[in-house]
Design a protein around this motif. Structure first.
Motif, short mmCIF file in Angstrom:
data_model
loop_
_atom_site.label_atom_id
_atom_site.label_comp_id
_atom_site.label_asym_id
_atom_site.label_seq_id
_atom_site.Cartn_x
_atom_site.Cartn_y
_atom_site.Cartn_z
N ASP A 131 20.33 -61.74 28.62
CA ASP A 131 19.54 -62.17 29.60
C ASP A 131 18.26 -61.45 29.54
OD1 ASP A 131 21.03 -64.31 30.51
OD2 ASP A 131 22.08 -63.41 31.89
N LYS A 132 18.63 -60.11 29.37
CA LYS A 132 17.33 -59.17 29.28
C LYS A 132 16.45 -59.37 28.25
CE LYS A 132 16.19 -54.13 29.06
NZ LYS A 132 16.83 -52.76 28.89
N LEU A 133 16.94 -59.80 27.07
CA LEU A 133 16.21 -60.26 25.67
C LEU A 133 15.59 -61.46 26.20
CD1 LEU A 133 15.44 -58.82 23.27
CD2 LEU A 133 17.19 -59.95 22.10
N LYS A 134 16.27 -62.37 26.55
CA LYS A 134 15.68 -63.60 27.09
C LYS A 134 14.46 -63.53 28.00
CE LYS A 134 19.55 -66.56 26.67
NZ LYS A 134 20.58 -67.31 27.31
N SER A 135 14.35 -62.61 28.67
CA SER A 135 13.19 -62.07 29.77
C SER A 135 11.93 -61.95 28.90
CB SER A 135 13.39 -61.18 30.54
OG SER A 135 13.31 -59.82 29.94
N TYR A 136 11.92 -61.60 27.39
CA TYR A 136 10.70 -61.48 26.78
C TYR A 136 10.24 -62.77 26.20
CZ TYR A 136 11.79 -56.50 26.20
OH TYR A 136 11.91 -55.18 26.48
N ILE A 137 10.68 -63.99 26.64
CA ILE A 137 10.63 -65.21 25.72
C ILE A 137 9.88 -65.94 26.92
CG2 ILE A 137 11.49 -67.40 24.69
CD1 ILE A 137 11.46 -65.11 22.80
N PRO A 138 8.72 -66.87 26.84
CA PRO A 138 8.23 -67.65 27.69
C PRO A 138 9.21 -68.67 28.02
CG PRO A 138 6.63 -67.35 25.98
CD PRO A 138 7.88 -66.48 25.64
N ASN A 139 9.36 -68.81 29.53
CA ASN A 139 10.20 -69.79 30.04
C ASN A 139 10.12 -71.06 29.32
OD1 ASN A 139 11.36 -67.92 31.89
ND2 ASN A 139 9.70 -68.52 33.39
N GLU A 140 8.92 -71.33 28.74
CA GLU A 140 8.82 -72.84 28.40
C GLU A 140 9.78 -73.03 27.05
OE1 GLU A 140 5.10 -71.93 31.15
OE2 GLU A 140 6.40 -71.04 29.37
N ILE A 141 9.81 -71.94 26.47
CA ILE A 141 10.72 -72.09 25.04
C ILE A 141 11.98 -72.27 25.47
CG2 ILE A 141 11.34 -70.72 22.97
CD1 ILE A 141 8.57 -69.42 23.05
N SER A 142 12.55 -73.38 24.73
CA SER A 142 13.98 -73.65 25.08
C SER A 142 14.82 -72.97 24.00
CB SER A 142 13.87 -75.21 24.51
OG SER A 142 13.53 -75.84 25.48
N ILE A 143 15.82 -72.38 24.31
CA ILE A 143 16.68 -71.25 23.68
C ILE A 143 17.92 -71.69 23.70
CG2 ILE A 143 17.66 -68.90 23.60
CD1 ILE A 143 15.20 -67.99 25.00
N VAL A 144 18.59 -72.10 22.33
CA VAL A 144 20.07 -72.16 22.33
C VAL A 144 20.73 -71.38 21.37
CG1 VAL A 144 19.68 -74.79 22.78
CG2 VAL A 144 19.44 -73.96 20.44
N GLY A 145 21.99 -71.19 21.59
CA GLY A 145 22.54 -70.03 20.74
C GLY A 145 23.96 -69.88 21.11
N GLY A 146 24.66 -70.52 22.28
CA GLY A 146 25.81 -70.05 22.71
C GLY A 146 26.07 -69.23 23.88
N ASP A 147 27.06 -68.51 24.05
CA ASP A 147 27.36 -67.58 25.27
C ASP A 147 26.16 -66.49 24.98
OD1 ASP A 147 29.15 -69.32 26.11
OD2 ASP A 147 30.85 -68.37 25.32
N ASP A 148 25.78 -65.91 26.14
CA ASP A 148 25.17 -64.75 25.89
C ASP A 148 25.88 -63.51 25.60
OD1 ASP A 148 22.99 -66.00 27.38
OD2 ASP A 148 23.64 -65.25 29.30
N VAL A 149 25.07 -62.35 24.88
CA VAL A 149 25.84 -61.34 24.19
C VAL A 149 25.46 -60.00 25.30
CG1 VAL A 149 25.46 -62.13 21.80
CG2 VAL A 149 23.88 -60.65 23.07
N ASP A 150 26.73 -59.30 25.22
CA ASP A 150 26.69 -58.09 26.02
C ASP A 150 25.81 -57.06 25.56
OD1 ASP A 150 28.71 -59.22 27.82
OD2 ASP A 150 30.34 -58.53 26.43
N LYS A 151 25.72 -56.95 24.31
CA LYS A 151 24.69 -55.91 23.68
C LYS A 151 23.97 -56.58 22.40
CE LYS A 151 24.87 -51.51 21.12
NZ LYS A 151 25.91 -50.29 20.90
N ASP A 152 22.63 -56.56 22.61
CA ASP A 152 21.66 -57.07 21.68
C ASP A 152 21.76 -56.13 20.35
OD1 ASP A 152 20.51 -59.59 23.24
OD2 ASP A 152 19.63 -57.76 24.47
N ASP A 153 21.58 -56.74 19.29
CA ASP A 153 21.33 -56.15 18.04
C ASP A 153 20.13 -55.19 18.20
OD1 ASP A 153 23.71 -56.80 16.73
OD2 ASP A 153 22.74 -58.45 15.80
N VAL A 154 20.05 -54.02 17.77
CA VAL A 154 18.76 -53.23 17.79
C VAL A 154 18.10 -53.07 16.18
CG1 VAL A 154 17.61 -50.92 18.54
CG2 VAL A 154 19.39 -52.13 19.83
#
Length: 487
Positions: free
Chosen positions: A164-187
């Motif tokens: 959810d933290k990484l999704k906050s960088y994406i404009p709300n108007e962009i549709s994101i699909v990819g399954g369940d959220d991850v606990d730790k993003d790749d860095v």
């Protein structure tokens, strides 16, 4: 008029001529900038909206990450370099990391490497976070291209698994699909450096970046299936395939199965599932694993309409297609003639792959972005439109992104493109194009693989005060595509 006045006037005139001769080169360079800027902006403004589409739609995969930007020479100590710089396909310890970074730094070449040592990677991230100028941003080819398409007025579907933290960088108007959220993003650690920076005995010939990662989610293309489920309803005009370089040197064999080949087969099937009216674009990147690259030449490249890459990636792809060999570093500022010859050769070899694999798609577009110029090749009478304007827009986007400003500031610009260039290394005398500042984008027609093609070369108003390097290629490639798609 007195003799003294005449003498003074003659001396003054002579001094003016000497001044003009002495400073001619610098003045000529400055004089070219303004007309180049105005014409590029004119081409962009005249082609803002792709005709025929009210709001074009793009779907992009795969993956996302958290980019950690850090000044490379602040984080690393040249005293840690033992021996000579050297490239490694995979990094396992700090010595290899320092040698690898320095190898690409001294060439000013972009690179991306996988570090298998998770403990060392985490320690380097911790050290980087102690530096004052370190910052976080969203990363990954697909998200960065997605944001550019959105800014240009497109509807966007992004295939990426993220927190959810990484999704906050994406404009709300962009549709994101990819399954369940991850606990730790790749860095991804983005080690940036500027032109003429020093690292021990070495100096960087141009601003660039070295990317290092220790990914867990992205190599699996974990958002592939969810993106596939959403494609029929979304019905994109353009499908962008990217992020496959995350599979480099990742352990993919299990119970005798080649899991990487299986995932790439699914990528191929996803492309094939789209109607031919949905154009498919593949975004190249920095690859070192020859097995993965050979997979791409059979499972991805034969099935796309377009390929985008920088000068390093062009040399590498050309070498893999022609000789089955990887090139780790190439000229960071190649002659136009050299790049165009490689583009033609790559075009012909991929077109042969189209035939060999019975693909219903043919490669009809290649975009190569370099520090000094943009080069776009398109097949005439194909689905791609406005090649000249697309080259201009890509050039402007390069300056805006690297300078981190929408304003094209001539005081922060320079041109590296010469007053003329050859279109091929085969016959420099009969293939020369003269650069006109008032008509800076040069276009001409050729015949390749039996089709008439248009090739356009646009100069880049290079940003002399680079603020951003990582992500530039993604923004440039997306900007080039924006004006070329229509129903």
């Amino acid at each position: 008029m007195s003799g003294a006045s005449l003498k003074f006037g003659s001396i003054l005139s002579f001094c003016v001529v000497l001044y003009a001769i002495f400073y001619r080169k610098d003045d000529l360079g400055d004089m070219r900038l303004s007309p180049v800027k105005e014409h590029l902006l004119h081409l962009e403004s005249e082609n803002k909206v792709a005709s025929g589409i009210r709001q074009p739609k793009v779907a992009l995969g795969y993956g996302a990450c958290h980019d950690l930007f850090v000044n490379a020479t602040s984080l690393l100590d040249p005293e840690d370099l033992k021996g000579i710089p050297k490239h490694f396909n995979e990094l396992t310890n700090k010595e290899e990391f320092i040698k690898s970074f320095t190898y690409f730094f001294k060439h000013g070449a972009a690179a991306e490497r996988f570090m298998s040592n998770s403990k060392l990677f985490d320690q380097l991230v911790e050290d980087a976070l102690k530096l004052p100028d370190t910052r976080w941003a969203i990363g990954g080819n697909a998200p960065l291209m997605a944001k550019r398409f959105f800014l240009e007025g497109w509807r966007v579907l992004l295939g990426a698994k993220m927190s959810d933290k990484l999704k906050s960088y994406i404009p709300n108007e962009i549709s994101i699909v990819g399954g369940d959220d991850v606990d730790k993003d790749d860095v991804h650690m983005i080690l940036e450096y500027k032109t003429d920076e020093q690292f021990g005995a070495y100096r960087s010939p141009r601003a660039n970046r070295y990317i290092m990662h220790n990914d867990v989610n992205n190599p699996l293309l974990s958002s592939l299936e969810k993106l596939g489920e959403s494609l029929p309803k979304f019905s994109p005009n353009l499908l962008v395939i990217s992020g496959l370089q995350m599979m480099d040197n990742f352990p993919f064999t299990k119970d005798g199965r080649d899991l990487r080949a299986e995932r790439l087969n699914l990528v191929r099937e996803q492309i094939l599932s789209q109607p031919l009216t949905t154009l498919a674009h593949f975004e190249m990147a920095s690859y070192v694993d020859i097995e993965l690259l050979l997979h791409l030449t059979t499972k991805v490249l034969p099935y796309v309409d377009s390929v985008g890459m920088n000068e390093q990636e062009l040399s590498n792809l050309n070498s893999v297609l022609e000789h089955g060999e990887v090139i780790f570093v190439a000229d960071s500022n190649p002659r136009v003639a050299t790049a165009l010859d490689q583009m033609r050769n790559t075009f012909n070899m991929i077109r042969k792959k189209n035939k060999d694999f019975g693909s219903k798609r043919k490669l009809t577009r290649i975009h190569v972005h370099t520090l000094a110029y943009q080069a776009i090749l398109t097949v005439k009478d194909s689905a791609w439109r406005r090649t000249k304007a697309a080259a201009a827009k890509a050039s402007l986007t390069a300056h805006r992104y690297v300078c981190d400003s929408q304003n094209i500031a001539l005081g922060k610009s320079k041109l590296l493109l010469d007053d003329s260039f050859s279109t091929t290394t085969d016959n420099d005398n009969n293939s020369r194009v003269f650069f006109e500042p008032t008509k800076p984008v040069s276009c001409w027609d050729e015949v390749l693989d039996g089709d008439e093609v248009e090739i356009c070369v646009a100069p880049v108003l290079i940003c002399t005060e680079a603020q951003l390097t990582a992500g530039a290629g993604d923004n440039i490639s997306a900007a080039g595509l924006v004006l070329q798609v229509e129903k």
